[in-house]
Design an enzyme around this catalytic site. Sequence first.
Site, PDB file in Angstrom:
ATOM      1  N   LYS A 107       0.759  -1.254  -0.050  1.00 43.79           N
ATOM      2  CA  LYS A 107      -0.039  -0.036   0.057  1.00 43.79           C
ATOM      3  C   LYS A 107       0.882   0.931   0.065  1.00 43.79           C
ATOM      4  O   LYS A 107       2.246   1.335   0.319  1.00 43.79           O
ATOM      5  CB  LYS A 107      -0.895   0.059   1.362  1.00 43.79           C
ATOM      6  CG  LYS A 107      -2.120   0.890   1.142  1.00 43.79           C
ATOM      7  CD  LYS A 107      -3.044   0.326   0.265  1.00 43.79           C
ATOM      8  CE  LYS A 107      -4.349   1.261   0.164  1.00 43.79           C
ATOM      9  NZ  LYS A 107      -5.445   0.328  -0.194  1.00 43.79           N
ATOM     10  N   GLY A 219     -20.527   6.963   2.693  1.00 45.65           N
ATOM     11  CA  GLY A 219     -19.576   7.220   1.741  1.00 45.65           C
ATOM     12  C   GLY A 219     -20.438   7.455   0.661  1.00 45.65           C
ATOM     13  O   GLY A 219     -21.541   6.784   0.274  1.00 45.65           O
ATOM     14  N   GLY A 221     -18.582   7.642  -2.623  1.00 46.07           N
ATOM     15  CA  GLY A 221     -17.447   7.798  -3.774  1.00 46.07           C
ATOM     16  C   GLY A 221     -17.534   6.648  -4.948  1.00 46.07           C
ATOM     17  O   GLY A 221     -18.637   5.849  -4.887  1.00 46.07           O
ATOM     18  N   ASN A 222     -16.171   6.109  -5.025  1.00 46.84           N
ATOM     19  CA  ASN A 222     -16.520   5.117  -6.006  1.00 46.84           C
ATOM     20  C   ASN A 222     -17.015   3.774  -5.708  1.00 46.84           C
ATOM     21  O   ASN A 222     -17.759   3.101  -6.264  1.00 46.84           O
ATOM     22  CB  ASN A 222     -14.798   4.810  -6.655  1.00 46.84           C
ATOM     23  CG  ASN A 222     -14.694   3.631  -7.357  1.00 46.84           C
ATOM     24  OD1 ASN A 222     -14.502   2.401  -6.998  1.00 46.84           O
ATOM     25  ND2 ASN A 222     -15.070   3.837  -8.755  1.00 46.84           N
TER      26      ASN A 222
HETATM   27  P1  NAD Z   1     -13.478   7.725  -2.728  1.00 47.96           P
HETATM   28  O1  NAD Z   1     -12.370   8.774  -2.355  1.00 47.96           O
HETATM   29  O2  NAD Z   1     -14.014   7.880  -4.110  1.00 47.96           O
HETATM   30  O3  NAD Z   1     -14.945   8.115  -1.844  1.00 47.96           O
HETATM   31  C1  NAD Z   1     -14.789   8.178  -0.482  1.00 47.96           C
HETATM   32  C2  NAD Z   1     -16.133   8.594   0.257  1.00 47.96           C
HETATM   33  O4  NAD Z   1     -16.119   8.696   1.521  1.00 47.96           O
HETATM   34  C3  NAD Z   1     -16.635  10.109  -0.476  1.00 47.96           C
HETATM   35  O5  NAD Z   1     -17.955   9.977  -0.398  1.00 47.96           O
HETATM   36  C4  NAD Z   1     -16.311  10.904   0.880  1.00 47.96           C
HETATM   37  O6  NAD Z   1     -17.257  12.001   0.882  1.00 47.96           O
HETATM   38  C5  NAD Z   1     -16.686   9.908   2.062  1.00 47.96           C
HETATM   39  N1  NAD Z   1     -16.175  10.272   3.138  1.00 47.96           N
HETATM   40  C6  NAD Z   1     -14.813  10.573   3.719  1.00 47.96           C
HETATM   41  N2  NAD Z   1     -14.814  10.750   5.058  1.00 47.96           N
HETATM   42  C7  NAD Z   1     -15.966  10.535   5.369  1.00 47.96           C
HETATM   43  C8  NAD Z   1     -16.820  10.627   6.767  1.00 47.96           C
HETATM   44  N3  NAD Z   1     -15.982  11.019   7.831  1.00 47.96           N
HETATM   45  N4  NAD Z   1     -18.093  10.264   6.878  1.00 47.96           N
HETATM   46  C9  NAD Z   1     -18.726  10.026   5.761  1.00 47.96           C
HETATM   47  N5  NAD Z   1     -18.182   9.904   4.471  1.00 47.96           N
HETATM   48  C10 NAD Z   1     -16.951  10.280   4.243  1.00 47.96           C
HETATM   49  O7  NAD Z   1     -13.095   6.339  -2.062  1.00 47.96           O
HETATM   50  P2  NAD Z   1     -13.357   5.035  -2.507  1.00 47.96           P
HETATM   51  O8  NAD Z   1     -12.497   4.566  -3.641  1.00 47.96           O
HETATM   52  O9  NAD Z   1     -14.917   4.825  -2.976  1.00 47.96           O
HETATM   53  O10 NAD Z   1     -12.874   4.199  -1.274  1.00 47.96           O
HETATM   54  C11 NAD Z   1     -13.705   4.034  -0.113  1.00 47.96           C
HETATM   55  C12 NAD Z   1     -13.082   3.073   0.628  1.00 47.96           C
HETATM   56  O11 NAD Z   1     -13.023   2.047   0.091  1.00 47.96           O
HETATM   57  C13 NAD Z   1     -11.776   3.073   1.368  1.00 47.96           C
HETATM   58  O12 NAD Z   1     -11.685   2.583   2.765  1.00 47.96           O
HETATM   59  C14 NAD Z   1     -10.857   2.500   0.312  1.00 47.96           C
HETATM   60  O13 NAD Z   1      -9.576   1.953   0.894  1.00 47.96           O
HETATM   61  C15 NAD Z   1     -11.802   1.235   0.116  1.00 47.96           C
HETATM   62  N6  NAD Z   1     -11.654   0.411  -1.139  1.00 47.96           N
HETATM   63  C16 NAD Z   1     -11.665   0.949  -2.253  1.00 47.96           C
HETATM   64  C17 NAD Z   1     -11.225   0.303  -3.411  1.00 47.96           C
HETATM   65  C18 NAD Z   1     -11.531   0.983  -4.728  1.00 47.96           C
HETATM   66  O14 NAD Z   1     -11.533   0.205  -5.672  1.00 47.96           O
HETATM   67  N7  NAD Z   1     -11.875   2.251  -4.776  1.00 47.96           N
HETATM   68  C19 NAD Z   1     -11.106  -1.044  -3.333  1.00 47.96           C
HETATM   69  C20 NAD Z   1     -10.842  -1.556  -1.947  1.00 47.96           C
HETATM   70  C21 NAD Z   1     -11.314  -0.854  -0.835  1.00 47.96           C
END
Ligand code: NAD
Length: 428
Positions: A107, A219, A221-222
């Site tokens: 990571k 959340g 996001g993605n």
């Molecule tokens: P992202 O940056 O696209 O979205 C993150 C979301 O979380 C946003 O909507 C943000 O506003 C919200 N957020 C942040 N702090 C917050 C809080 N305190 N309360 C409520 N909402 C909050 O990130 P992502 O890619 O969607 O990743 C989210 C999680 O999933 C992370 O833990 C990441 O490590 C994990 N993850 C992501 C992937 C991937 O492929 N994107 C794969 C495995 C794990």
Amino acid sequence: MSSKSFNPFAMAQSQFDRAAEFLNLDTATRELLRNPMREYQFSIPVRMDDGTVKIFRGFRVQHNDARGPGKGGIRFHPQETIDTVRALSMWMTWKCSVVEIPLGGSKGGVVCDPHNLSMREQESICRGWVRQLSRDIGPLIDVPAPDVMTSAQHMLWMLDEFETIHRGHQPGLITGKPVGMGGSLGRTEATGYGVVYTIREVLKELGLKAENTTASVQGFGNVAQYAIQLYKQLGGNIICVSCWDQHDQTSYTFKKSSGVDLDALLKITDRFGGIDKNKARDLGYEVLPGDLWVEQDVDILIPAALENQITAENVNKISQRVKIIAEGANGPTTPDADKVIAERKIFLIPDFLANAGGVTCSYFEQVQSNINYYWERDEVLGKLDVKMTSAFQAVSELARKRNIFMRDAAYFIAVNRVAQACKDRGWV
Ligand code: NAD
């Protein structure tokens, strides 16, 4: 986020210790797997748009590569710490192992806030990060990917820097590349869809129909957006989502009891997954404090934001109706909250299983990059479904047979495979 935060690395180690105890691992194997094999910490000087130079802190942690090259995302976050990166690298090792892909765990991260950086400044950070690590990453060594607040564009800048240094095309260096530039169709939706493939399997086990269930998501996001999309396609109803508000420096929960409209919300969401609260009110959403997503009267909770979100402080506020917690985020539940969830017999789909869709598709991307032939979206998602479903079934079967908590079952399977690989290689 809870005020009483756990150190994520201490949490990852304590989860590992339980597995080591159960598997009766010898001392050397425990010592090897409890800590990362290699860590890099460095400074990245960047000329800012105003002419000043700012120094950003960068990290890469390679936890274990006994089963294959390290694999793991790069996170841009103002609160990034080496311990967060250590924990995430360890979870990557277990994640690749539980879905049986030939990769290890790594990571990376940079302490920065992209909200306050121009695209040119972010490009400089990406290129600087690669210059620091150009000898220590590579298609056969350690393969980065996007994570929180990094995107396909960031990956392409990193690849370009690496290829410039090493002269020659090496698309297998990095995954999450833009489609058409070595990226895989299906990668964007893979993590969120993977979460829902596992939810679908739990619903089958519990004899429930998706259309009779509701969910609340932390959340937007993605991961959250695509989990919502597929869960709604299965017939489920999402009644609230929450996100971070950059302007107010706090989080909000957006609730609509009749169900959130994904497309309408996406139109008022920025590229960081932040929803415009005034526009949401105009669309009829209640805008509540950020913590309330966890207290909703729903069947399924999907934490898909950050680590440390379900804690001893709020676990007892989870509604009696909740039957499933699907951890889209990495490390969203602290060990003391875990105990309560296990006692209440809530069906937990642990993070490194639930969100393994992303890394599984990244692996497919690497395979496609290496053979220089790209699959159709349906083929990618079909293969993803097969991998996720069989990984889920193996974990769930062990949990049922041994009458153990799902997180423990996932750990036992994943850690056992990695320990065996270390042994087979003659390391321990
Ligand atoms: P992202 O940056 O696209 O979205 C993150 C979301 O979380 C946003 O909507 C943000 O506003 C919200 N957020 C942040 N702090 C917050 C809080 N305190 N309360 C409520 N909402 C909050 O990130 P992502 O890619 O969607 O990743 C989210 C999680 O999933 C992370 O833990 C990441 O490590 C994990 N993850 C992501 C992937 C991937 O492929 N994107 C794969 C495995 C794990």
